[in-house]
Design an enzyme around this catalytic site. Structure first.
Site, mmCIF file in Angstrom:
data_model
loop_
_atom_site.group_PDB
_atom_site.id
_atom_site.type_symbol
_atom_site.label_atom_id
_atom_site.label_comp_id
_atom_site.label_asym_id
_atom_site.label_seq_id
_atom_site.Cartn_x
_atom_site.Cartn_y
_atom_site.Cartn_z
ATOM 1 C CG LEU A 117 -1.797 -1.060 1.238
ATOM 2 C CD1 LEU A 117 -2.649 -1.078 2.860
ATOM 3 C CD2 LEU A 117 -2.937 -0.987 0.241
ATOM 4 C CG ASP A 118 -0.157 5.002 -1.856
ATOM 5 O OD1 ASP A 118 -0.777 5.508 -0.877
ATOM 6 O OD2 ASP A 118 -0.811 5.266 -3.265
ATOM 7 C CB ILE A 119 3.491 6.757 2.076
ATOM 8 C CG1 ILE A 119 3.720 7.349 3.532
ATOM 9 C CG2 ILE A 119 3.286 7.977 1.221
ATOM 10 C CD1 ILE A 119 5.044 8.025 3.560
ATOM 11 C CB THR A 121 -3.271 3.728 0.410
ATOM 12 O OG1 THR A 121 -3.139 4.269 -0.451
ATOM 13 C CG2 THR A 121 -4.387 2.523 0.795
#
Length: 289
Positions: A117-119, A121
Site C-alpha cells: 500500500l502506498d504511504i 493509503t
C-alpha cells in the site's frame, strides 16, 4: 546444481522459489538478489535460471541457508491494519516509520508482505512466512480481489463509474474496477467501495484521476476472502486462524498446512512486541486553534 539449459527435463527447483520459501523475501526480491550476485550455490555465484537440489549448499550474502522442503515451511499469516504515513519497505533511508517496525519478531524466518500500500493509503495488509503463498496471492494470474473504501472529491456521475468498470487506458496499460458501489455521504465526503484484481502502483487513485476526480482517502478493507475487522485497530496486527489461512491457501491453489503453535519464547516475544506499541499519530488530525 541443476542447470535450466540442459536438453533433458530440468530437475530440482528454481533457486528463487527455494529462497523465497526460506523466508528471505518474495520471489521477485530473490530474483534481484541472484542478479546482483548475492547468492552462491556450491561456492559458485548463482545465475537466474539455476535449479537446485536439497543436497546443494546455498549462501545468501555469505550466510548459509537451510533448505526446506515445501511441506516443512511454517505457514503463518498475520493481518496488519496500516495507518497512513507508514511505508511498505523494510528500511527507509530517511528514517520514516515502516510497516515492518510494528510486526512481531521471528527467529530464523521473516515476514513477507502480500502486496503493498502506498504511504497515503491505510488498511489491510497481509504478511506471511510462506514465500510460495505470497507469490501466488500477488501474481496477476491468480485474480485475487482487492476491495477498497474510497472517499472521492468532485461531482461523481454515473458515466464516470461506467467508464471505470468498462475499463480505461492508463500509462502502463488498461485498467478497470470489477465492481463499484456507492456507500453514502455527499459532496466532497462521498464514499465508494471498489474492487480491483491487480496490485499495480496507485492503480485505484489513477483510475479515479482518469475521470478528473480526486481520491482524498483510500483504505483497503479486503484482500481475497480476508476482511479487515475490529480485531486489529490502526497500527495493530493479529494472527489469522487456521480456517482463514486455509481459505487463502485454497485461493492460491495450495494444499492446507497446519499453522504452527507459538513456542513459549515466541509467545513472550510477541506479547512484548504488542506492549511496545505506540499510539498511531498519522490518523490524528491537528487541532484547530
Amino acid at each position: 546444481m541443476s542447470q535450466n539449459h540442459t536438453n533433458n527435463a530440468p530437475s530440482g527447483e528454481k533457486l528463487q522459489k527455494v529462497l523465497a520459501r526460506a523466508g528471505l523475501g518474495s520471489r521477485r526480491e530473490m530474483e534481484k538478489a541472484i542478479t546482483d550476485g548475492r547468492v552462491r550455490v556450491n561456492n559458485q555465484v548463482a545465475t537466474l535460471g539455476d535449479r537446485i537440489e536439497t543436497q546443494d549448499r546455498v549462501t545468501f550474502d555469505e550466510r548459509p541457508i537451510t533448505l526446506m522442503a515445501e511441506d516443512d515451511v511454517p505457514r503463518r499469516v498475520i493481518m496488519y491494519n496500516k495507518p497512513e504515513g507508514e511505508l511498505c519497505t523494510r528500511k527507509d533511508p530517511e528514517g520514516r516509520r515502516t510497516v515492518f517496525d510494528r510486526l512481531p519478531r521471528l527467529k530464523g524466518e521473516r515476514w513477507i508482505a502480500i502486496g503493498r500500500l502506498d504511504i497515503n493509503t491505510s488498511g489491510l495488509l497481509l504478511f506471511t512466512t510462506d514465500g510460495e503463498l505470497a507469490n501466488r496471492l500477488m501474481h496477476p494470474s491468480t485474480q485475487v480481489e482487492r476491495e477498497y473504501a474510497v472517499r472521492v472529491m468532485g461531482d461523481v456521475k454515473k458515466e464516470h463509474l461506467v467508464a471505470m468498470v468498462d475499463g480505461v487506458m492508463l500509462e502502463d496499460g488498461p485498467a478497470r474496477f470489477t465492481d463499484v458501489q456507492e456507500f453514502g455521504g455527499e459532496g466532497i465526503n462521498t464514499w465508494f467501495h471498489v474492487v480491483i484484481l491487480e496490485g499495480r502502483n496507485r492503480e485505484v487513485r489513477r483510475l479515479w484521476e482518469s475521470q478528473e476526480l480526486t481520491v482524498s482517502r483510500l483504505k483497503r478493507v479486503r484482500y481475497g476472502n480476508i476482511f479487515l475487522d475490529k480485531r486489529a485497530k490502526a497500527g495493530e496486527w493479529v494472527e489469522l486462524t487456521q480456517a482463514e489461512v486455509d481459505d487463502l491457501a485454497t485461493l492460491a491453489a495450495l494444499e492446507s498446512r497446519k499453522v504452527p503453535e507459538l513456542t513459549p519464547d515466541e509467545k513472550n516475544r510477541w506479547s512484548r512486541d504488542r506492549n511496545k506499541r505506540r499510539p498511531v499519530q498519522a490518523m490524528r488530525k491537528p487541532k484547530r486553534r
